[in-house]
Design an enzyme around this catalytic site. Structure first.
Site, mmCIF file in Angstrom:
data_model
loop_
_atom_site.group_PDB
_atom_site.id
_atom_site.type_symbol
_atom_site.label_atom_id
_atom_site.label_comp_id
_atom_site.label_asym_id
_atom_site.label_seq_id
_atom_site.Cartn_x
_atom_site.Cartn_y
_atom_site.Cartn_z
ATOM 1 N N ASP A 158 0.750 -1.271 0.079
ATOM 2 C CA ASP A 158 -0.021 0.136 -0.119
ATOM 3 C C ASP A 158 0.888 1.264 -0.020
ATOM 4 O OD1 ASP A 158 -1.882 -2.039 0.338
ATOM 5 O OD2 ASP A 158 -3.004 -0.999 1.947
ATOM 6 N N LYS A 167 -7.024 -4.817 -3.236
ATOM 7 C CA LYS A 167 -7.827 -5.361 -2.217
ATOM 8 C C LYS A 167 -8.780 -4.131 -1.661
ATOM 9 C CE LYS A 167 -4.455 -3.979 1.197
ATOM 10 N NZ LYS A 167 -4.915 -2.933 1.784
ATOM 11 N N CYS A 220 -1.833 -2.690 7.669
ATOM 12 C CA CYS A 220 -1.728 -3.579 6.611
ATOM 13 C C CYS A 220 -0.370 -4.301 6.598
ATOM 14 C CB CYS A 220 -2.035 -2.946 5.461
ATOM 15 S SG CYS A 220 -3.518 -1.907 5.180
#
Ligand SMILES: [Zn+2]
Length: 202
Positions: free
Chosen positions: A9, A103, A145
């Protein structure tokens, strides 16, 4: 046996100036690029995830729409699919990314294991197909994450390291808790700069 790098990310909305900007995020983007430049043969496959949310709903309660976000389970609107905020940070060398995972379409998704590749493959399917045994994890955010991805990878029977100097956290208390939890779970938590030189040159 193959070695993978997860880049989690590293997106505009998670770096300074973004909707959910994390302090140090831009430096992480640059640091990952420099690390990969120093280690051109260090990984058999580089896999990068992006949070990729729907624009027209609250993504399963992930977006705080009617109240202030708590920055633990609800968040400001971020990483809406196809927007500049969802793109990789410009300092990340995307030429080094072999596989892109998205995602969070319509739901909260902290771990890269909750995503799929552009070909529709799940992450464990991809890792099994490539015979990946060892995974290093870098990116944003250490306490969300990165944490979730590393925990899933260790549960998936891989050897996992988190390179903490190539991560940035939402908050200090949750960063400390996440590092302790990762170590307890069997993740090797260390800094990329402390890796043996022979390995860095491998
Ligand atoms: Zn999200």
């Amino acid at each position: 046996m193959a070695k993978a790098l997860f880049i989690i990310d590293v997106q505009n909305d998670f770096t300074e100036g973004g909707a959910l900007g994390v302090a140090g995020g831009a430096a992480v983007a640059l640091g990952i690029s420099q690390y990969l430049a120093r280690n051109p043969e260090g990984y058999d496959v580089v896999i990068a995830s992006r949070d990729w949310h729907d624009a027209d709903n609250d993504n399963g309660g992930h977006f705080a729409t009617n109240e202030a976000p708590d920055f633990a389970t609800t968040w400001p609107v971020h990483c809406v699919a196809g927007t500049p905020g969802a793109e990789y940070h410009s300092a990340l060398d995307t030429n080094r990314i072999d596989v892109h995972v998205k995602k969070g379409q319509g739901k909260p998704a902290y771990s890269i294991y909750q995503g799929t590749t552009d070909d529709g493959e799940t992450v464990p399917q991809l890792l099994d197909r490539l015979d990946v045994t060892d995974i290093d994890v870098v990116g944003i955010a250490t306490d969300y994450c990165v944490r979730a991805s590393a925990l899933d990878a260790v549960s998936d029977q891989r050897q996992v390291r988190v390179l903490t100097d190539l991560t940035a956290a939402v908050a200090e208390a949750s960063r400390v808790a996440a590092v302790a939890e990762l170590a307890e779970a069997g993740v090797d938590v260390q800094e990329s700069v402390s890796l043996p030189q022979t390995e860095a040159d491998a």
